[in-house]
Scaffold this active site. Structure first.
Site, PDB file in Angstrom:
ATOM      1  N   SER A  81      70.279 -10.775  30.238  1.00 22.10           N
ATOM      2  CA  SER A  81      69.946  -9.636  30.381  1.00 22.10           C
ATOM      3  C   SER A  81      68.676  -8.792  29.049  1.00 22.10           C
ATOM      4  O   SER A  81      68.742  -9.746  28.006  1.00 22.10           O
ATOM      5  CB  SER A  81      71.201  -8.687  29.302  1.00 22.10           C
ATOM      6  N   MET A 123      74.255   1.874  33.600  1.00 23.33           N
ATOM      7  CA  MET A 123      75.476   3.194  32.799  1.00 23.33           C
ATOM      8  C   MET A 123      74.433   4.045  32.491  1.00 23.33           C
ATOM      9  O   MET A 123      74.582   4.535  30.864  1.00 23.33           O
ATOM     10  CB  MET A 123      75.826   2.309  31.451  1.00 23.33           C
ATOM     11  N   GLY A 179      79.503 -10.192  26.211  1.00 29.23           N
ATOM     12  CA  GLY A 179      79.691 -11.469  24.335  1.00 29.23           C
ATOM     13  C   GLY A 179      80.072 -13.115  25.104  1.00 29.23           C
ATOM     14  O   GLY A 179      80.866 -13.435  24.815  1.00 29.23           O
ATOM     15  N   MET A 216      70.934   2.532  29.988  1.00 23.49           N
ATOM     16  CA  MET A 216      72.344   3.491  29.319  1.00 23.49           C
ATOM     17  C   MET A 216      71.366   4.545  28.517  1.00 23.49           C
ATOM     18  O   MET A 216      69.743   4.893  29.128  1.00 23.49           O
ATOM     19  CB  MET A 216      72.727   3.041  28.132  1.00 23.49           C
ATOM     20  N   ASP A 232      79.928  -9.505  31.914  1.00 22.07           N
ATOM     21  CA  ASP A 232      79.283  -9.738  31.427  1.00 22.07           C
ATOM     22  C   ASP A 232      79.621  -8.950  29.919  1.00 22.07           C
ATOM     23  O   ASP A 232      80.398  -7.442  30.100  1.00 22.07           O
ATOM     24  CB  ASP A 232      78.396  -7.955  31.760  1.00 22.07           C
ATOM     25  N   ASP A 288      69.976  -3.553  31.665  1.00 22.34           N
ATOM     26  CA  ASP A 288      71.038  -2.334  31.563  1.00 22.34           C
ATOM     27  C   ASP A 288      70.525  -1.411  31.008  1.00 22.34           C
ATOM     28  O   ASP A 288      69.582  -0.892  30.483  1.00 22.34           O
ATOM     29  CB  ASP A 288      71.290  -3.156  30.013  1.00 22.34           C
ATOM     30  N   GLY A 295      77.385  -0.767  26.121  1.00 22.56           N
ATOM     31  CA  GLY A 295      76.781   0.295  25.437  1.00 22.56           C
ATOM     32  C   GLY A 295      75.398  -0.813  24.344  1.00 22.56           C
ATOM     33  O   GLY A 295      74.935  -0.409  24.249  1.00 22.56           O
ATOM     34  N   PHE A 296      76.383  -1.614  24.051  1.00 24.32           N
ATOM     35  CA  PHE A 296      75.274  -2.622  22.885  1.00 24.32           C
ATOM     36  C   PHE A 296      75.632  -4.442  23.152  1.00 24.32           C
ATOM     37  O   PHE A 296      76.682  -4.060  23.492  1.00 24.32           O
ATOM     38  CB  PHE A 296      76.026  -2.276  21.526  1.00 24.32           C
ATOM     39  N   GLY A 297      74.574  -5.130  23.379  1.00 17.02           N
ATOM     40  CA  GLY A 297      74.755  -6.417  23.239  1.00 17.02           C
ATOM     41  C   GLY A 297      75.352  -7.160  22.132  1.00 17.02           C
ATOM     42  O   GLY A 297      75.498  -6.272  20.995  1.00 17.02           O
ATOM     43  N   GLY A 298      75.119  -7.955  21.636  1.00 16.19           N
ATOM     44  CA  GLY A 298      75.891  -8.716  20.593  1.00 16.19           C
ATOM     45  C   GLY A 298      77.205  -8.174  20.370  1.00 16.19           C
ATOM     46  O   GLY A 298      77.710  -8.781  19.276  1.00 16.19           O
ATOM     47  N   MET A 357      83.800  -6.299  32.740  1.00 13.08           N
ATOM     48  CA  MET A 357      82.640  -6.213  31.866  1.00 13.08           C
ATOM     49  C   MET A 357      84.211  -6.756  30.670  1.00 13.08           C
ATOM     50  O   MET A 357      85.097  -6.243  30.192  1.00 13.08           O
ATOM     51  CB  MET A 357      82.486  -4.234  30.885  1.00 13.08           C
ATOM     52  N   HIS A 394      71.817  -2.887  35.971  1.00 18.75           N
ATOM     53  CA  HIS A 394      73.419  -2.247  35.773  1.00 18.75           C
ATOM     54  C   HIS A 394      73.337  -0.680  34.959  1.00 18.75           C
ATOM     55  O   HIS A 394      73.373  -0.974  33.631  1.00 18.75           O
ATOM     56  CB  HIS A 394      73.887  -3.189  34.573  1.00 18.75           C
ATOM     57  N   HIS A 410      68.645  -9.537  34.545  1.00 18.91           N
ATOM     58  CA  HIS A 410      69.822  -7.656  34.377  1.00 18.91           C
ATOM     59  C   HIS A 410      68.898  -7.064  33.725  1.00 18.91           C
ATOM     60  O   HIS A 410      69.030  -7.496  32.177  1.00 18.91           O
ATOM     61  CB  HIS A 410      71.165  -8.866  33.678  1.00 18.91           C
ATOM     62  N   GLY A 456      72.850 -11.543  27.086  1.00 16.48           N
ATOM     63  CA  GLY A 456      72.057 -11.761  26.076  1.00 16.48           C
ATOM     64  C   GLY A 456      71.831 -12.223  25.387  1.00 16.48           C
ATOM     65  O   GLY A 456      70.656 -13.022  25.303  1.00 16.48           O
ATOM     66  N   SER A 457      72.032 -12.335  24.226  1.00 15.79           N
ATOM     67  CA  SER A 457      71.806 -12.734  23.042  1.00 15.79           C
ATOM     68  C   SER A 457      72.721 -14.504  23.164  1.00 15.79           C
ATOM     69  O   SER A 457      71.555 -15.311  21.998  1.00 15.79           O
ATOM     70  CB  SER A 457      73.641 -12.382  21.840  1.00 15.79           C
TER      71      SER A 457
HETATM   72  C1  DX5 Z   1      76.552  -4.457  27.289  1.00 16.23           C
HETATM   73  C2  DX5 Z   1      75.585  -4.732  28.696  1.00 16.23           C
HETATM   74  C3  DX5 Z   1      75.839  -5.963  28.650  1.00 16.23           C
HETATM   75  C4  DX5 Z   1      74.782  -6.560  27.314  1.00 16.23           C
HETATM   76  C5  DX5 Z   1      74.699  -8.494  27.196  1.00 16.23           C
HETATM   77  O1  DX5 Z   1      76.931  -2.718  28.229  1.00 16.23           O
HETATM   78  O2  DX5 Z   1      75.875  -4.257  29.803  1.00 16.23           O
HETATM   79  O3  DX5 Z   1      74.453  -6.711  29.728  1.00 16.23           O
HETATM   80  O4  DX5 Z   1      74.257  -6.234  27.075  1.00 16.23           O
HETATM   81  O5  DX5 Z   1      74.844  -8.881  26.274  1.00 16.23           O
HETATM   82  P1  DX5 Z   1      75.335  -9.965  25.047  1.00 16.23           P
HETATM   83  O6  DX5 Z   1      75.688 -10.942  26.493  1.00 16.23           O
HETATM   84  O7  DX5 Z   1      74.738  -9.736  23.967  1.00 16.23           O
HETATM   85  O8  DX5 Z   1      77.010  -9.486  25.290  1.00 16.23           O
HETATM   86 ZN    ZN Z   2      74.341  -5.320  32.124  1.00 17.10          ZN
END
Ligand code: DX5
Ligand code: ZN
Length: 220
Positions: free
Chosen positions: A10, A70, A179, A39, A177, A37, A144-147, A139, A68, A35, A199-200
């Protein structure tokens, strides 16, 4: 039969000041998909990028763009994402009035169709469409957020979907997708996921060694 595992990094976790270069680096590092994202600050409480940015980064990689969405309402933007270079367009059923129509719209542009289930979304909301889709994105965090921290409570849903797909012989990829890390990657694969988004872990672990992190997620 061994399923081949695909890694879809991501770009939400990349350095946005050099997003094209980051996409290029992911391809070099062995990413299978990219990927993206998207939003809207409405369907989810965060804002990211739209079709114009996707169009700009498209030339930096030939890999599959796994987009993806959102965003809600989703239908009126499908054409723009298709034209921007998305290969897979994934949406959330809660973001449309008619899931079947949104699927048709994505097909009209010859794109692969993904539907996404939030942690609390039930399989029932997509069960009438399983013969019409290419991918289910499960999911494992609230979108909404990575990490964020992986939610193991979504594993039964993943296993159930895998069972249904195998039994009915649907041609559907199962993508997980949120964590994903080196501790849970094996568990999600065993539960049935064949595409891992991250992502992270990919951008931050091992001093950001993309190749190493992609390989570890694939092999662990
Ligand atoms: C969250 C996103 C994910 C997320 C993945 O809404 O859809 O793609 O950013 O990031 P990590 O791997 O950091 O959870
Ligand atoms: Zn995603």
């Amino acid at each position: 039969m061994t399923t081949s595992i695909k890694i879809s990094p991501s770009i939400l976790a990349c350095d946005f000041s050099k997003i094209g270069k980051e996409v290029e680096a992911l391809e070099k590092a062995g990413a299978d998909y990219i990927h993206v994202d998207v939003m809207d600050g409405h369907f989810v409480p965060n804002l990211t990028i739209g079709p114009d940015v996707i169009k700009k980064i498209r030339p930096f990689s030939k890999k599959i763009f796994d987009v993806h969405l959102m965003i809600s309402p989703v239908d009126k933007y499908i054409e723009q994402f298709a034209n921007a270079g998305a290969d897979i367009i994934t949406f959330h059923p809660e973001a449309t009035n008619d899931t079947g129509e949104t699927i048709k719209l994505i097909r009209k542009f010859n794109k692969k169709v993904g539907v996404s289930l939030k942690p609390k979304s039930k399989i029932e909301i997509i069960k009438n469409y399983l013969d019409k889709i290419d991918l289910i994105l499960i999911m494992s965090v609230e979108p909404g957020f990575g990490g964020q921290k992986f939610m193991p409570e979504v594993l039964p849903k993943l296993k159930e979907l895998k069972k249904i797909i195998d039994k009915e012989k649907y041609n559907i990829d199962l993508e997980i997708d949120g964590g994903i890390n080196f501790q849970n990657s094996k568990t999600v694969k065993e539960a049935g996921a064949n595409i891992l988004v991250s992502g992270s872990t990919i951008f931050k672990e091992n001093n950001g060694d993309l190749k190493k992190n992609i390989n570890l997620l694939r092999e662990k």
